[in-house]
Every structure is written in C-alpha cells, then in structure tokens.
Design an enzyme around this catalytic site. Structure first.
Site, PDB file in Angstrom:
ATOM      1  N   ARG A 103     -36.691  25.881 -49.155  1.00 26.85           N
ATOM      2  CA  ARG A 103     -37.511  24.735 -49.579  1.00 26.85           C
ATOM      3  C   ARG A 103     -36.676  23.498 -49.342  1.00 26.85           C
ATOM      4  O   ARG A 103     -35.588  23.338 -49.916  1.00 26.85           O
ATOM      5  CB  ARG A 103     -37.900  24.855 -51.051  1.00 26.85           C
ATOM      6  CG  ARG A 103     -38.428  23.560 -51.641  1.00 26.85           C
ATOM      7  CD  ARG A 103     -39.082  23.720 -52.985  1.00 26.85           C
ATOM      8  NE  ARG A 103     -40.360  24.381 -52.858  1.00 26.85           N
ATOM      9  CZ  ARG A 103     -41.296  24.410 -53.820  1.00 26.85           C
ATOM     10  NH1 ARG A 103     -41.070  23.812 -54.968  1.00 26.85           N
ATOM     11  NH2 ARG A 103     -42.432  25.029 -53.635  1.00 26.85           N
ATOM     12  N   HIS A 130     -46.828  23.816 -46.524  1.00 26.07           N
ATOM     13  CA  HIS A 130     -46.591  24.739 -47.643  1.00 26.07           C
ATOM     14  C   HIS A 130     -47.374  26.032 -47.338  1.00 26.07           C
ATOM     15  O   HIS A 130     -48.352  26.359 -48.001  1.00 26.07           O
ATOM     16  CB  HIS A 130     -47.041  24.091 -48.954  1.00 26.07           C
ATOM     17  CG  HIS A 130     -46.447  24.715 -50.187  1.00 26.07           C
ATOM     18  ND1 HIS A 130     -45.613  25.820 -50.141  1.00 26.07           N
ATOM     19  CD2 HIS A 130     -46.580  24.401 -51.508  1.00 26.07           C
ATOM     20  CE1 HIS A 130     -45.255  26.128 -51.381  1.00 26.07           C
ATOM     21  NE2 HIS A 130     -45.820  25.306 -52.217  1.00 26.07           N
ATOM     22  N   GLN A 133     -48.059  28.804 -50.087  1.00 22.98           N
ATOM     23  CA  GLN A 133     -49.059  28.392 -51.075  1.00 22.98           C
ATOM     24  C   GLN A 133     -50.469  28.559 -50.510  1.00 22.98           C
ATOM     25  O   GLN A 133     -51.367  29.064 -51.184  1.00 22.98           O
ATOM     26  CB  GLN A 133     -48.830  26.920 -51.458  1.00 22.98           C
ATOM     27  CG  GLN A 133     -49.834  26.394 -52.451  1.00 22.98           C
ATOM     28  CD  GLN A 133     -49.707  27.044 -53.825  1.00 22.98           C
ATOM     29  OE1 GLN A 133     -48.632  27.033 -54.409  1.00 22.98           O
ATOM     30  NE2 GLN A 133     -50.786  27.624 -54.327  1.00 22.98           N
ATOM     31  N   ASP A 222     -54.085  17.872 -55.051  1.00 26.86           N
ATOM     32  CA  ASP A 222     -52.637  17.997 -55.257  1.00 26.86           C
ATOM     33  C   ASP A 222     -52.140  16.652 -55.776  1.00 26.86           C
ATOM     34  O   ASP A 222     -52.865  15.651 -55.724  1.00 26.86           O
ATOM     35  CB  ASP A 222     -51.964  18.384 -53.918  1.00 26.86           C
ATOM     36  CG  ASP A 222     -50.472  18.652 -54.045  1.00 26.86           C
ATOM     37  OD1 ASP A 222     -49.990  18.898 -55.173  1.00 26.86           O
ATOM     38  OD2 ASP A 222     -49.772  18.607 -53.008  1.00 26.86           O
ATOM     39  N   CYS A 262     -52.329  23.696 -56.433  1.00 24.64           N
ATOM     40  CA  CYS A 262     -51.097  24.462 -56.220  1.00 24.64           C
ATOM     41  C   CYS A 262     -50.164  24.399 -57.428  1.00 24.64           C
ATOM     42  O   CYS A 262     -49.317  25.267 -57.595  1.00 24.64           O
ATOM     43  CB  CYS A 262     -50.387  23.986 -54.962  1.00 24.64           C
ATOM     44  SG  CYS A 262     -49.813  22.283 -55.048  1.00 24.64           S
ATOM     45  N   ARG A 290     -49.451  33.875 -55.429  1.00 18.08           N
ATOM     46  CA  ARG A 290     -48.215  33.554 -54.697  1.00 18.08           C
ATOM     47  C   ARG A 290     -47.357  34.808 -54.597  1.00 18.08           C
ATOM     48  O   ARG A 290     -46.779  35.108 -53.553  1.00 18.08           O
ATOM     49  CB  ARG A 290     -47.414  32.458 -55.428  1.00 18.08           C
ATOM     50  CG  ARG A 290     -48.041  31.078 -55.453  1.00 18.08           C
ATOM     51  CD  ARG A 290     -48.030  30.433 -54.080  1.00 18.08           C
ATOM     52  NE  ARG A 290     -46.706  30.330 -53.501  1.00 18.08           N
ATOM     53  CZ  ARG A 290     -45.842  29.348 -53.753  1.00 18.08           C
ATOM     54  NH1 ARG A 290     -46.182  28.355 -54.555  1.00 18.08           N
ATOM     55  NH2 ARG A 290     -44.647  29.321 -53.168  1.00 18.08           N
TER      56      ARG A 290
HETATM   57  N1  NVA Z   1     -47.249  18.228 -52.553  1.00 19.14           N
HETATM   58  C1  NVA Z   1     -46.420  18.750 -53.606  1.00 19.14           C
HETATM   59  C2  NVA Z   1     -46.579  20.222 -53.727  1.00 19.14           C
HETATM   60  C3  NVA Z   1     -45.791  20.861 -54.836  1.00 19.14           C
HETATM   61  C4  NVA Z   1     -45.909  22.350 -54.872  1.00 19.14           C
HETATM   62  C5  NVA Z   1     -44.971  18.395 -53.325  1.00 19.14           C
HETATM   63  O1  NVA Z   1     -44.558  18.465 -52.166  1.00 19.14           O
HETATM   64  O2  NVA Z   1     -44.269  18.006 -54.260  1.00 19.14           O
HETATM   65  N1   CP Z   2     -46.898  25.369 -56.107  1.00 19.62           N
HETATM   66  C1   CP Z   2     -45.566  25.455 -56.018  1.00 19.62           C
HETATM   67  O1   CP Z   2     -45.009  25.580 -54.939  1.00 19.62           O
HETATM   68  O2   CP Z   2     -44.920  25.413 -57.205  1.00 19.62           O
HETATM   69  P1   CP Z   2     -43.364  25.214 -57.448  1.00 19.62           P
HETATM   70  O3   CP Z   2     -43.026  23.831 -56.991  1.00 19.62           O
HETATM   71  O4   CP Z   2     -43.192  25.394 -58.926  1.00 19.62           O
HETATM   72  O5   CP Z   2     -42.605  26.246 -56.673  1.00 19.62           O
END
Ligand code: NVA
Ligand code: CP
Length: 307
Positions: A103, A130, A133, A222, A262, A290
């Site tokens: 990540r 993502h 997800q 989101d 998500c 997930r």
């Molecule tokens: N768009 C959000 C998704 C979190 C799972 C982010 O990138 O923070």
């Molecule tokens: N939806 C998601 O990816 O959650 P986290 O940021 O908690 O991993």
C-alpha cells in the site's frame, strides 16, 4: 512466469470471474469449517506506507487461514523509510518471501516493485487504484443481486482510486457505470480512455449526482479527501458539497438499490448516517468479502493454480 495484481486494467473479464468464483468457494470453505491450507509454509510480506485497518487485518488473517504467514512492514520503520530503493527491496523480499502486498502512494512504485520482484506483487491501494477493494465490491454485488451483467453501478464523489477501479471493474464485468464528480476531480485519463473502448455497456461521466444515480442498482461513494490529501480537506468540502449519498438521492436509484462504501466512512460528508445505517448489512458484507476475495487472489497468484 509469476503474475501480479497491480490494477484491474491488467485483468480480463475471465480473470475477474475466476477470482470471484474462487472467492465464493473460499467463503464457503471458511463458513463450513473446511480446511483450505493451500499456502502452507508460504509467507506474504505486507508493506504499508499509509494507514490501514481492513487491508492489514484481512490479508494477515487470510494468509493465516490459508496455512501461511504474513508479516507487516511499515514504510517508516523499514529501510524503505530511510530511502532504500524499491528495486532493492523487491529483490531482497523475493529471496525470503512468496508474495508481496504493498500500500503506497504512486502506482509507479508498485509497478516498479513488480518489475524487480520474482514473486507476485499485490496492490493494496495506491493513489491510482484499489483493485482488492473493488474485487470485494463486485463479489458483494454479485452475492446480493445474483449477477453483475446488465446492472447499473453509480459512483458519487471524487474521481479517486476507488472511482478508477470501479469504472474498470464494473465495465469489464458487463455493468453500466455512471460517475458524478465535480469539475477538476475527474477519474484518471487512462481509465476514461479505457471506458471509451468499451462497446457492450454504457459509461457516463456526469456533473450532477442526480443524473448519475438515476435507476442505479448500486450506489457507491468514498471519502472526499483520501489519504495523503488531508491538507486539501477544507477546499474539498466546498468542491464536494452536494455530492452526498442521502435519502433524496437514493429515491432516484432503482428501488432496492444497494449501497457500498469501502470504509472508513465520514457520516454527514459523502454519506448520511441514515443511508449508511439502512445499508450497513451490505457495507459490512463488503468489508468481510475483502478477506475472501484476497484469499482467492493469493491462492491464484501464490498457490499451485494459475490465474
Ligand atoms: N480513497 C480512499 C480509500 C480508502 C480505503 C483513500 O485512498 O484514502
Ligand atoms: N477499505 C480499505 O482499504 O480499508 P483500510 O484503509 O482500513 O485498509
């Protein structure tokens, strides 16, 4: 040759269907107490340069349930945080582990990691995509609606990693996709270019949530400010005012439409507490899936069967 999961643009519709079918099987096995230790003795390295609850816990738990082991590497505490090149991290982890989940911020970091690794790399979220997800979202929608093809998926909000992956995943699975974002917050151009090549289902980029939500079977949103954009919070609150999933918007969707998020969710911003709670069951199924979807991905990339 090793395979990776870097973005849904790299997968075919058949690949996605195969992952979803294996994910259903993984869920069945786990719910029925059937052994599925397909990755016994294998190790997944998990690199996190951003926060996480779901991704970390579902990958770690999933790897354990598959009979393997997952190890957590925080960007800050590993040598990555002191500037060790990703090319070297890739080659070192490839000597110890059987897969890497990462990540991070730039998609190019993940692509470079995959290029220099001899083991599969899985994208656990970048600014661009993502994919894990959205595989869980597609699994959840199929579970609740029994199919994907012919349904209308609508995304309201920022043209971010979720929007990009939902557009690609939805269209690849034969769904019509509509997105509503304010000007200046459109999805990535590569994704819009891909959408132009799709002929068997419809894609719409709208400026009003009402237009996008009309007759939708699934409404998804989101956060307005993603990880790394905290400094833009105030500016984004202004830009996204009106881009909220609320009861009024849900009235325009198909009766019985699902809601997906998500998570984490910001009640009173992109979604009201009322809509969130009315659809909590679907949203927490999505979070649960997930686990199952990622177990399918790990099995197909790191196990005996190929994707
Ligand atoms: N768009 C959000 C998704 C979190 C799972 C982010 O990138 O923070
Ligand atoms: N939806 C998601 O990816 O959650 P986290 O940021 O908690 O991993």
């Amino acid at each position: 040759m090793k395979k990776d999961l870097l973005k849904l643009l790299d997968l075919t519709r058949e690949d996605i269907t195969k992952i979803l079918n294996v994910a259903d099987q993984m869920k069945y096995n786990q719910k029925h107490g059937l052994s599925h230790a397909y990755l016994a003795g294998k190790t997944l390295a998990m690199i996190f340069e951003k926060n996480s609850t779901r991704t970390r816990v579902s990958f770690e738990t999933g790897m354990f349930q598959l009979g393997g082991h997952a190890l957590f590497l925080s960007g800050k505490e590993s040598q990555i945080g002191r500037g060790e090149p990703i090319e070297d991290t890739a080659r070192v982890l490839s000597r110890y582990c059987d897969g890497i989940m990462i990540r991070t911020f730039g998609q190019e970091e993940v692509e470079k990691l995959a290029q220099y690794s001899s083991i599969p790399v899985i994208n656990g979220l970048t600014d661009f995509a993502h994919p894990c997800q959205v595989l869980a979202d597609l699994m959840t929608i199929r579970e609740h609606m029994t199919r994907l093809e012919g349904l209308k998926l609508c995304f309201i909000g920022d043209g971010n990693n979720m929007a990009n992956s939902l557009i690609v995943g939805g269209l690849k699975c034969g769904m019509d996709v509509s997105v509503a974002c304010p000007e200046g917050y459109d999805p990535d151009q590569k994704v819009l270019d891909f959408a132009k090549t799709v002929t068997d289902c419809k894609f719409q980029l709208c400026r009003t949530p009402a237009e996008a939500a009309a007759d939708a079977d699934v409404v998804i949103t989101d956060v307005w400010a993603s990880m790394g954009q905290e400094g833009e919070k105030a500016k984004r609150e202004l830009a996204f005012a009106g881009y909220q999933v609320n009861d009024e918007l849900m009235k325009l969707a198909h009766p019985g439409a699902m809601v997906q998020h998500c998570l984490p969710a910001h009640r009173g911003e992109e979604i009201t507490a009322q809509v969130f709670e009315a659809h909590a069951n679907e949203i927490f199924d999505e979070a649960e899936n997930r686990l199952h979807a990622q177990k399918a991905v790990m099995y197909l990339l790191m196990g005996e069967e190929e994707l």
